[in-house]
Design an enzyme around this catalytic site. Structure first.
Site, mmCIF file in Angstrom:
data_model
loop_
_atom_site.group_PDB
_atom_site.id
_atom_site.type_symbol
_atom_site.label_atom_id
_atom_site.label_comp_id
_atom_site.label_asym_id
_atom_site.label_seq_id
_atom_site.Cartn_x
_atom_site.Cartn_y
_atom_site.Cartn_z
ATOM 1 N N ASP A 1 -8.419 -9.088 4.117
ATOM 2 C CA ASP A 1 -8.163 -7.964 5.013
ATOM 3 C C ASP A 1 -9.224 -7.866 6.104
ATOM 4 O OD1 ASP A 1 -7.071 -5.720 6.097
ATOM 5 O OD2 ASP A 1 -7.758 -4.346 4.546
ATOM 6 N N GLU B 1 -12.647 -2.257 12.033
ATOM 7 C CA GLU B 1 -12.629 -1.498 10.780
ATOM 8 C C GLU B 1 -13.738 -1.935 9.830
ATOM 9 O OE1 GLU B 1 -8.920 -1.973 8.683
ATOM 10 O OE2 GLU B 1 -9.666 -0.965 6.884
ATOM 11 N N GLU C 1 0.824 -1.219 0.000
ATOM 12 C CA GLU C 1 0.000 0.000 0.000
ATOM 13 C C GLU C 1 0.854 1.263 0.000
ATOM 14 O OE1 GLU C 1 -2.753 -0.657 3.314
ATOM 15 O OE2 GLU C 1 -4.098 -1.698 1.936
#
Ligand code: GCW
Length: 732
Positions: free
Chosen positions: A394, A422, A320
């Protein structure tokens, strides 16, 4: 602490009465609700019911505990505080056992009394403990012993936990030792005080006022972690600011390390691979460049001068947008080993993350980490752990286990779980993560045949590794209750307990936490535990049932956006993952598709590849099937999907009812917070269901099965919603 116990013991009747009245007035003044704002976590130490307290008091009359080391001192203080709170008055500190019911605490080295018992402590190793009822100098007593001070501290918390969970403390013979060596929280905290994916307020680290100001909160953080066996903390975000390695910040880190040290907690830092350039002024960060190696060695020496027990580095590299060894055409192993060499002389470790998906654009995203790391098996230095997320994507509500577990026998693989939610409704949704963690740990890799569980990879027993670890991405912030909600505290708790022993049951831990958090009233415990245990499946159902994944809003990950197909990367978008079209839905990862199944051991691969064998919950993760596909239930896939989405919302409605039934049994402040958050959760679960159904229906044109309500709004409405300033995300 000792002072609190002494006067109570010597108090005359009148003084005792006055003290009692004072306590009563103080209690009324503060108000029950005020006292229960969640700040005390599971270490509330509120008075036990009279019968239990009476029974236990006789086994906690004296406390024989040393104070020669800082850890001994905090152990003694915790026992006095905990027993004092739970039993009404603390045991009397003493140097010797002079009456029945003493608690004797120490190692053979720190306590002659413990040494005299000739206990067999051999198999407890480091950090292990035993708690045993013994006879000392003719008196029944309880001994808490270990080979090191930290083990004894854990034992003290173990004894307190027994009391807090309503168990007797006589006739004890308990032996405990951690099955995983490094039990670590990863904070994604930035130096500016924000927290990436944090939903409990700002960072608890007050970098500005460090190293001078050390508020009690830091000590309470350490106590809470030690109470569940966490022995490491990575202070800063894996998207790391190189500034953390400047001398000024290292002094701040050293101050925190000083607070945590007595509690057996080491600090670690996330480092930016290019720090030699940014902090060191070099022209390169090439891991094979001698200048770069020298710079890291020098930095490590500097760190250990300040923090002799520094834990090591956590690294997100070539992931990322983060720099890494591949920028110099070097491998992950070259990068990790270079850092490992700098830390090795000091006993530090490198935790190198396997969360990468940058190398081969076009290849199924979830396959990429395996592709990059599997060939490096056996190439990492002895003090390197590869930190692997539980699933290959993820931290989704549900993923199959990461195929790297079971595929790299010559590498020390550590688990990375996410505690912060998240992808699971942030702080407000009640989702107990115990079942998610347990599901991942219990998954069978079949690496060496049946029983080759992920837990055995993680605890090192499967391939004989001594260096083992488990990390959890923290959900802690500056909110008064630390985690943004009372129930989120359970996720911190269960992470710690499973890191200690990955074979513990999520339900048993939920019960433990509930008793410590809400008391032992059975009318509360059972419904709360049931609610917690069902909560994760409810979230899967209203968000991403049947193996769907990553349908969340772009970037911030709040709410449903299954229609999103925007840039900059295809594999960040929901449409990439669900692949819905007129004909069907799901990601074909069998041999006819991306063949991700082939990354698993053959028996697992065969199960996942076979439509007949694959469990429903992974169906659309591995297969693209027609909407009319006949499920085991007899329903079509479409009907089944609608059923699951609806079920999720209904489950939340039931959770609300359960909670409403506890009114009066729970203090007001916590009751109201949970009730409000459950109302938010129900509203958002409905939104998830309706938005997803409206969208999928717009693709397949199918009617809803009979009896199912249509979405409350047309699809356009859901698509028009946009959210700015979503917490935990700042890429605007
Ligand atoms: O889950 C994703 C998050 C990023 C995070 C990244 C990672 C710290 O959306 O915010 O970055 O994973 O794990 O590195």
């Amino acid at each position: 602490m000792a002072l609190r116990a002494e006067p109570a013991r010597r108090a005359t009747g009148l003084r005792r009465l006055l003290a009692g009245l004072l306590m009563l007035v103080a209690g009324l003044g503060a108000g029950h609700a005020r006292a229960e704002d969640g700040h005390d976590l599971w270490l509330r130490y509120r008075p036990l019911p009279a019968a239990q307290a009476d029974a236990a008091r006789g086994h906690a009359t004296q406390l024989v505990a040393g104070t020669a080391s800082a850890t001994q001192a905090v152990t003694r203080a915790e026992l006095l505080r905990g027993l004092g709170g739970l039993l009404g008055h603390a045991p009397v500190p003493a140097d010797a056992v002079s009456r029945d019911g003493a608690i004797v605490v120490g190692t053979p080295a720190s306590s002659p009394l413990v040494a005299g018992l000739h206990l067999d402590l051999h198999d407890l190793g480091r950090e292990g403990y035993l708690i045993r009822s013994v006879v000392l100098d003719g008196h029944p007593a309880t001994v808490i012993a270990g080979n090191d001070d930290i083990g004894v501290l854990y034992g003290a918390f173990g004894l307190l936990r027994r009391l807090q969970t309503g168990q007797p403390i006589d006739r004890l013979d308990l032996r405990e030792r951690p099955r995983v060596q490094l039990r670590v929280l990863d904070h994604w905290d930035n130096l500016d005080g924000s927290v990436e994916r944090g939903y409990a307020g700002a960072s608890i680290w007050d970098w500005w006022r460090l190293p001078d100001y050390l508020p009690p909160r830091y000590t309470d953080y350490a106590r809470a972690n030690a109470s569940i066996g966490i022995n490491g903390t990575v202070l800063n975000n894996v998207n790391a600011d190189p500034l953390i390695l400047s001398h000024a910040y290292l002094e701040k880190v050293a101050a925190l390390a000083g607070v945590f040290r007595p509690y057996g907690i080491r600090v670690y830092l996330s480092v930016r691979f290019s720090a030699p350039i940014e902090v060191g002024g070099l022209k390169t960060a090439d891991p094979l460049d001698p200048q770069v190696q020298r710079w890291w060695r020098g930095k490590a020496d500097e760190i250990y001068r300040l923090i002799p027990d520094f834990g090591g580095f956590l690294v997100k590299a070539n992931s990322e947008g983060q720099p890494g060894p591949q920028d110099y055409h070097r491998s992950h192993a070259d990068g990790a080993n270079m850092l490992a060499a700098a830390l090795a002389p000091h006993g530090g470790v490198v935790m190198w993350r396997a969360f990468v998906y940058a190398n081969k654009p076009g290849e199924d995203r979830i396959k990429q980490a395996y592709g990059e790391f599997k060939p490096l098996d056996g190439k990492f230095a002895a003090n390197v752990l590869l930190q692997v997320k539980n699933g290959p994507l993820d931290f989704q509500p549900r993923e199959p286990f990461n195929p790297l577990f079971g595929a790299m026998p010559k590498t020390q693989l550590m688990m990375e779980f996410q505690i912060t939610k998240e992808y699971l409704g942030f702080a407000t949704h009640l989702v107990y993560l115990g079942p998610l963690y347990q599901e991942a740990l219990a998954a069978d890799t079949m690496e060496h045949g049946k029983g080759s569980t992920v837990a055995k990879v993680v605890d090192g027993t499967l391939d004989g590794h001594a260096l083992t670890g488990m990390a959890g991405v923290a959900n802690i912030g500056a909110d008064r209750d630390w985690c943004g909600s009372v129930f989120n505290q359970a996720n911190w708790y269960v992470f710690g307990r499973l890191a200690w022993d990955p074979t513990l049951s999520a339900r048993a831990i939920a019960e433990e936490w509930t008793r410590m958090t809400f008391g032992n009233d059975e009318a509360v415990v059972r419904p709360v535990v049931d609610m917690m245990m069902g909560s994760r499946e409810a979230a899967v159902d209203y968000m991403t049932p049947l193996g769907l994944a990553h349908l969340m809003g772009h970037g911030h990950h709040y709410g449903p956006e299954p229609w999103d197909a925007s840039g900059p990367r295809a594999d960040w978008t929901p449409v990439y993952f669900h692949r819905a079209d007129k004909g069907g839905i799901g990601f074909d990862r069998t041999a006819s598709g991306s063949d991700a199944v082939a990354q698993y051991a053959p028996p697992v691969a065969n199960e996942f590849a076979s439509l007949r064998q694959i469990p429903d919950e992974y169906l659309l993760w591995f297969h693209h099937v027609p909407w009319s596909y006949r499920m085991r239930s007899g329903r079509t896939l479409w009907d089944e999907l609608v059923r699951h989405y609806t079920q999720g919302v209904e489950d939340v409605a039931r959770m609300r009812e359960t909670w409403a039934g506890l009114k009066g049994h729970i203090d007001d402040e916590r009751y109201r917070q949970v009730a409000t958050f459950l109302a938010i959760q129900q509203r958002e679960a409905q939104w998830w269901r309706d938005a997803c159904i409206a969208y999928f229906q717009s693709i397949n044109g199918l009617p809803l099965p009979a009896g199912y309500a249509p979405p409350a709004h047309p699809l356009k409405y859901y698509q028009s919603l946009s959210f700015k300033y979503v917490p935990g995300y700042s890429a605007w």
